[in-house]
Design a protein around this motif. Structure first.
Motif, PDB file in Angstrom:
ATOM      1  N   GLY A 137      -3.308  -1.654   5.207  1.00 53.81           N
ATOM      2  CA  GLY A 137      -3.439  -2.771   4.261  1.00 53.81           C
ATOM      3  C   GLY A 137      -2.084  -3.124   3.678  1.00 53.81           C
ATOM      4  O   GLY A 137      -1.882  -3.071   2.462  1.00 53.81           O
ATOM      5  N   LEU A 164      -0.090  -6.067   3.007  1.00 51.48           N
ATOM      6  CA  LEU A 164      -0.322  -7.514   2.954  1.00 51.48           C
ATOM      7  C   LEU A 164       1.003  -8.256   2.824  1.00 51.48           C
ATOM      8  O   LEU A 164       1.921  -7.798   2.134  1.00 51.48           O
ATOM      9  CB  LEU A 164      -1.223  -7.866   1.768  1.00 51.48           C
ATOM     10  CG  LEU A 164      -2.541  -7.092   1.658  1.00 51.48           C
ATOM     11  CD1 LEU A 164      -3.405  -7.690   0.541  1.00 51.48           C
ATOM     12  CD2 LEU A 164      -3.324  -7.147   2.967  1.00 51.48           C
ATOM     13  N   GLU A 224       1.783  -7.083  -1.107  1.00 40.61           N
ATOM     14  CA  GLU A 224       1.003  -5.988  -1.718  1.00 40.61           C
ATOM     15  C   GLU A 224       0.814  -4.870  -0.692  1.00 40.61           C
ATOM     16  O   GLU A 224       0.675  -5.139   0.512  1.00 40.61           O
ATOM     17  CB  GLU A 224      -0.378  -6.517  -2.131  1.00 40.61           C
ATOM     18  CG  GLU A 224      -1.150  -5.548  -3.004  1.00 40.61           C
ATOM     19  CD  GLU A 224      -2.579  -6.013  -3.284  1.00 40.61           C
ATOM     20  OE1 GLU A 224      -2.876  -7.206  -3.128  1.00 40.61           O
ATOM     21  OE2 GLU A 224      -3.391  -5.138  -3.632  1.00 40.61           O
ATOM     22  N   VAL A 225       0.831  -3.622  -1.183  1.00 42.54           N
ATOM     23  CA  VAL A 225       0.556  -2.499  -0.286  1.00 42.54           C
ATOM     24  C   VAL A 225      -0.647  -1.750  -0.849  1.00 42.54           C
ATOM     25  O   VAL A 225      -0.632  -1.309  -2.005  1.00 42.54           O
ATOM     26  CB  VAL A 225       1.768  -1.533  -0.213  1.00 42.54           C
ATOM     27  CG1 VAL A 225       1.461  -0.343   0.672  1.00 42.54           C
ATOM     28  CG2 VAL A 225       2.998  -2.256   0.303  1.00 42.54           C
ATOM     29  N   LYS A 226      -1.699  -1.659  -0.064  1.00 45.40           N
ATOM     30  CA  LYS A 226      -2.871  -0.884  -0.500  1.00 45.40           C
ATOM     31  C   LYS A 226      -2.552   0.602  -0.328  1.00 45.40           C
ATOM     32  O   LYS A 226      -1.962   0.987   0.685  1.00 45.40           O
ATOM     33  CB  LYS A 226      -4.088  -1.230   0.365  1.00 45.40           C
ATOM     34  CG  LYS A 226      -4.409  -2.702   0.406  1.00 45.40           C
ATOM     35  CD  LYS A 226      -5.356  -3.083  -0.703  1.00 45.40           C
ATOM     36  CE  LYS A 226      -5.751  -4.535  -0.574  1.00 45.40           C
ATOM     37  NZ  LYS A 226      -6.092  -5.152  -1.857  1.00 45.40           N
ATOM     38  N   THR A 227      -2.948   1.403  -1.287  1.00 46.41           N
ATOM     39  CA  THR A 227      -2.541   2.817  -1.207  1.00 46.41           C
ATOM     40  C   THR A 227      -3.723   3.782  -1.026  1.00 46.41           C
ATOM     41  O   THR A 227      -3.513   4.958  -0.728  1.00 46.41           O
ATOM     42  CB  THR A 227      -1.770   3.238  -2.480  1.00 46.41           C
ATOM     43  OG1 THR A 227      -2.585   2.941  -3.611  1.00 46.41           O
ATOM     44  CG2 THR A 227      -0.447   2.522  -2.594  1.00 46.41           C
ATOM     45  N   GLU A 228      -4.966   3.259  -1.196  1.00 45.55           N
ATOM     46  CA  GLU A 228      -6.126   4.174  -1.209  1.00 45.55           C
ATOM     47  C   GLU A 228      -6.197   5.030   0.048  1.00 45.55           C
ATOM     48  O   GLU A 228      -6.353   6.253  -0.018  1.00 45.55           O
ATOM     49  CB  GLU A 228      -7.462   3.410  -1.344  1.00 45.55           C
ATOM     50  CG  GLU A 228      -7.597   2.500  -2.547  1.00 45.55           C
ATOM     51  CD  GLU A 228      -6.884   1.164  -2.355  1.00 45.55           C
ATOM     52  OE1 GLU A 228      -6.930   0.603  -1.255  1.00 45.55           O
ATOM     53  OE2 GLU A 228      -6.260   0.696  -3.329  1.00 45.55           O
ATOM     54  N   LYS A 229      -6.076   4.376   1.205  1.00 46.98           N
ATOM     55  CA  LYS A 229      -6.268   5.078   2.464  1.00 46.98           C
ATOM     56  C   LYS A 229      -5.179   6.137   2.672  1.00 46.98           C
ATOM     57  O   LYS A 229      -5.469   7.278   3.062  1.00 46.98           O
ATOM     58  CB  LYS A 229      -6.229   4.064   3.602  1.00 46.98           C
ATOM     59  CG  LYS A 229      -6.782   4.613   4.864  1.00 46.98           C
ATOM     60  CD  LYS A 229      -7.229   3.505   5.761  1.00 46.98           C
ATOM     61  CE  LYS A 229      -7.806   4.068   7.034  1.00 46.98           C
ATOM     62  NZ  LYS A 229      -7.773   3.063   8.090  1.00 46.98           N
ATOM     63  N   LYS A 256      -3.413   7.623   0.390  1.00 45.57           N
ATOM     64  CA  LYS A 256      -3.597   8.721  -0.573  1.00 45.57           C
ATOM     65  C   LYS A 256      -4.697   9.672  -0.117  1.00 45.57           C
ATOM     66  O   LYS A 256      -4.570  10.890  -0.250  1.00 45.57           O
ATOM     67  CB  LYS A 256      -3.905   8.159  -1.972  1.00 45.57           C
ATOM     68  CG  LYS A 256      -2.653   7.660  -2.669  1.00 45.57           C
ATOM     69  CD  LYS A 256      -2.952   7.277  -4.089  1.00 45.57           C
ATOM     70  CE  LYS A 256      -1.693   6.850  -4.820  1.00 45.57           C
ATOM     71  NZ  LYS A 256      -1.993   5.907  -5.911  1.00 45.57           N
ATOM     72  N   GLU A 264      -1.947 -12.174   3.889  1.00 48.63           N
ATOM     73  CA  GLU A 264      -2.926 -11.995   2.801  1.00 48.63           C
ATOM     74  C   GLU A 264      -3.970 -13.108   2.825  1.00 48.63           C
ATOM     75  O   GLU A 264      -5.026 -12.989   2.233  1.00 48.63           O
ATOM     76  CB  GLU A 264      -2.209 -11.954   1.439  1.00 48.63           C
ATOM     77  CG  GLU A 264      -1.475 -13.227   1.132  1.00 48.63           C
ATOM     78  CD  GLU A 264      -0.672 -13.185  -0.148  1.00 48.63           C
ATOM     79  OE1 GLU A 264      -0.807 -12.213  -0.898  1.00 48.63           O
ATOM     80  OE2 GLU A 264       0.077 -14.145  -0.397  1.00 48.63           O
ATOM     81  N   ALA A 282       5.000   1.570  -3.944  1.00 48.39           N
ATOM     82  CA  ALA A 282       3.555   1.497  -4.188  1.00 48.39           C
ATOM     83  C   ALA A 282       2.960   2.886  -4.430  1.00 48.39           C
ATOM     84  O   ALA A 282       2.039   3.040  -5.230  1.00 48.39           O
ATOM     85  CB  ALA A 282       2.865   0.829  -2.999  1.00 48.39           C
TER      86      ALA A 282
END
Ligand code: ADP
Ligand code: ASP
Ligand code: MG
Length: 414
Positions: A101, A103, A115-120, A122, A141, A164
Motif C-alpha cells: 500500500g 500510494l 501515503e505509505v500504509k504500515t499495517e501489513k 508491522k 491513490e 512512516a
C-alpha cells in the motif's frame, strides 16, 4: 524494538552471491536487536534492459504499460532476497508496492509518494519477519494502477517507509563507500565525506550526483530522518552520515562537485522585449508538466532579446513543439535546441558569506579551455552549463582547484 530500514541498489543485488551478502547484512541487523525492513532495487541493469525492450517495440510507449513493465524488475529481486534470508535460517516475506500500500499521485513515470500504509509491514515484522519491499513502485491513490517513482526512486521508497514506520535510521547501501566530494568514477582521488548536511546533499543529488534520489533527501530533511550512505561490499564501514546543518561544523567552502548530463537547452531568438512574455512562455510549459531548470534572458538589442532555458532531455520531444508554438504566438524569430550540453555545479553551505568562490570555479574552467554557456547561482551552489564533451574535464579541474582531494584528511578527525 527499534526499526531499521536498509535499501540495496541494483549492483548490491546483481547476482546470487550479492543477494546472499544482502541477506546476511539484514540478518545481522535483526540479531543486533532491530526489526528490519529491506528495500531492494532491480538486479544489476535490469531496468535499463526493460527500457531497451520497450524502445524496441515502440518510440512512444504508453505510460501505464511502461510503468507496469519497469516495475517487474523489483518484483524479481524481492522474492530472491527473501529466499536467501530463508536459506540462512531467518524469517522473511517479500512485498510489492501494491501489496504494502505505497500510494502515489496519479501520474506515471515520476510519481510522488503520497501515503505509505504500515499495517501489513508491522504485522509481518511482529511475527519475526524481515520484510523485503520492492523499491521504485507504488499505486495511484486514485486509480490503483501501478506507478513508478523515476530513475533511482528506490531510495525514496526506503526513506518514505522509514518515516512512516518511525524507523531509527535509514541505511542506503550502494556500490561506493559513501558520499564523495564528486563521483569517484570520474575523479579517482575524490574524498569520502564523513558527514554532509541535508541541504548540501539535496543540492548535490538534484544537480546530478546519482548516489541518492533527490526526493529521498527531501523526505529525510523534512522529517529529520537520520540517513547513512554505505557500501554493501564493506558493510562494516560506517559510510557517510547525512544530517541537519546545525549539527555541522562548516570548514570548507565547497563540499562537492556534481555533473548532470541529462539536460538539453532550448533558446527562443528574437523575442519582443515587452512585459508578460516570460510569463506566457513558462506558464505554457508548466501547463504541460514540463519542468524548466536554468533560465537566462539576454539584454535587449533593437527591441528584441533571447530567452534560453534547460529542460530534462526526456521531455524535449514535448517541450520543443510547445516552445515553437509559443514563439509563433509571441512573434519571436526561431527556436534552437542543443542536446550536447552538461551542467557542472559546486555545492557547499560554507560558501555563504565567502566571496570569490564562483570566480575560482570560472577561472578553473577558463584555464582548462572550457566555455561557459549559462550560469546560475543560489546561496549554496553555483552551476554552469558547458559543452557535453567538457563535462569530466570540468569536474576534474574544479575538484582540483578547491583541493577537494584533501578534504577527507581534514574532516575525518570528527
Ligand atoms: P544504486 O544502484 O546502489 O542505487 P547508483 O548507481 O544509483 O547506485 O548510485 C551510486 C553511484 O553514484 C556510484 O557508483 C557513483 O558512481 C555515483 N556518484 C555520483 N556522484 C557521487 C558522489 N558525490 N558520491 C558518491 N557516489 C557518486
Ligand atoms: N530500478 C530503478 C532504476 O534503475 C530504481 C532504483 O534502482 O532505484 O532506476
Ligand atoms: Mg540509485
Amino acid at each position: 524494538m527499534p526499526i531499521l530500514v536498509q535499501k540495496f541498489g541494483g549492483t548490491s543485488v546483481r547476482d546470487a552471491v550479492c543477494i546472499r551478502r544482502v541477506a546476511k547484512i539484514a540478518i545481522d541487523a535483526q540479531k543486533n536487536g532491530y526489526e528490519v525492513v529491506v528495500v531492494v532495487s532491480a538486479m544489476g541493469d535490469t531496468t535499463d534492459k526493460l527500457i531497451e525492450l520497450a524502445r524496441e517495440v515502440t518510440n512512444k510507449p504508453d505510460p501505464r504499460e511502461y510503468d507496469l513493465l519497469l516495475s517487474t524488475g523489483e518484483q524479481i529481486s524481492i522474492p530472491l532476497v527473501a529466499m536467501a534470508i530463508h536459506s540462512l535460517g531467518a524469517k522473511a516475506i517479500s512485498q510489492t508496492g501494491l501489496q504494502v500500500g505505497i500510494l502515489t499521485e496519479d501520474r506515471h513515470g515520476k510519481a510522488r509518494i503520497t501515503e505509505v500504509k504500515t499495517e501489513k509491514i508491522k504485522k509481518c515484522l511482529s511475527s519475526g519477519n524481515i520484510v523485503v519491499v520492492a523499491g521504485f513502485q507504488g499505486i495511484s491513490e486514485i486509480t490503483g494502477e501501478i506507478t513508478t517513482l523515476g530513475r533511482g526512486g528506490s531510495d525514496t521508497t526506503a526513506m518514505a517507509l522509514a518515516v512512516a514506520l518511525g524507523a531509527e535510521r535509514c541505511d542506503i547501501y550502494t556500490d561506493v563507500e559513501g558520499v564523495f566530494t564528486t563521483d569517484p568514477a570520474i575523479v579517482r582521488d575524490a574524498s569520502k565525506l564523513k558527514k554532509i548536511s541535508y541541504e548540501e546533499m539535496l543540492e548535490l543529488a538534484s544537480l546530478g550526483a546519482q548516489v541518492l534520489h533527490p526526493r529521498s533527501v527531501e523526505i529525510a530533511k523534512n522529517f529529520n530522518m537520520p540517513l547513512r550512505v554505505r557500501s554493501s561490499f564493506k558493510p562494516q564501514d560506517e559510510g557517510t552520515l547525512v544530517q541537519g546543518v546545525d549539527e555541522m561544523e562548516l570548514s570548507n567552502p565547497v563540499s562537492g562537485v556534481a555533473l548532470d548530463e541529462s539536460q538539453a537547452r532550448i533558446a527562443i531568438m528574437g523575442v519582443p522585449d515587452k512585459p508578460g512574455i516570460a510569463a506566457i512562455v513558462f506558464n505554457s510549459l508548466a501547463k504541460k508538466n514540463i519542468s524548466v531548470d536554468m533560465i537566462v534572458q539576454s539584454t535587449s538589442h533593437d527591441g528584441v532579446n533571447e530567452i534560453a532555458f534547460t529542460v530534462d532531455k526526456d521531455t524535449i520531444d514535448d517541450a520543443v513543439p510547445i516552445t515553437q508554438e509559443i514563439a509563433k504566438e509571441i512573434g519571436a524569430n526561431k527556436v534552437t535546441t542543443e542536446t550536447s550540453i552538461a551542467k557542472v555545479s559546486i555545492v557547499g553551505a560554507g560558501m555563504i558569506g565567502r566571496p570569490g568562490i564562483a570566480g575560482t570555479m570560472f577561472k578553473a574552467l577558463a584555464d582548462s579551455g572550457v566555455n561557459i554557456h549559462m550560469i546560475s547561482t543560489s546561496e549554496i551552489k553555483v552551476s554552469c552549463v558547458i559543452d557535453a564533451k567538457d563535462g569530466e574535464k570540468a569536474v576534474k579541474a574544479i575538484h582540483k582547484v578547491f583541493e577537494l582531494e584533501k578534504l577527507a584528511k581534514e574532516t575525518q578527525k570528527v
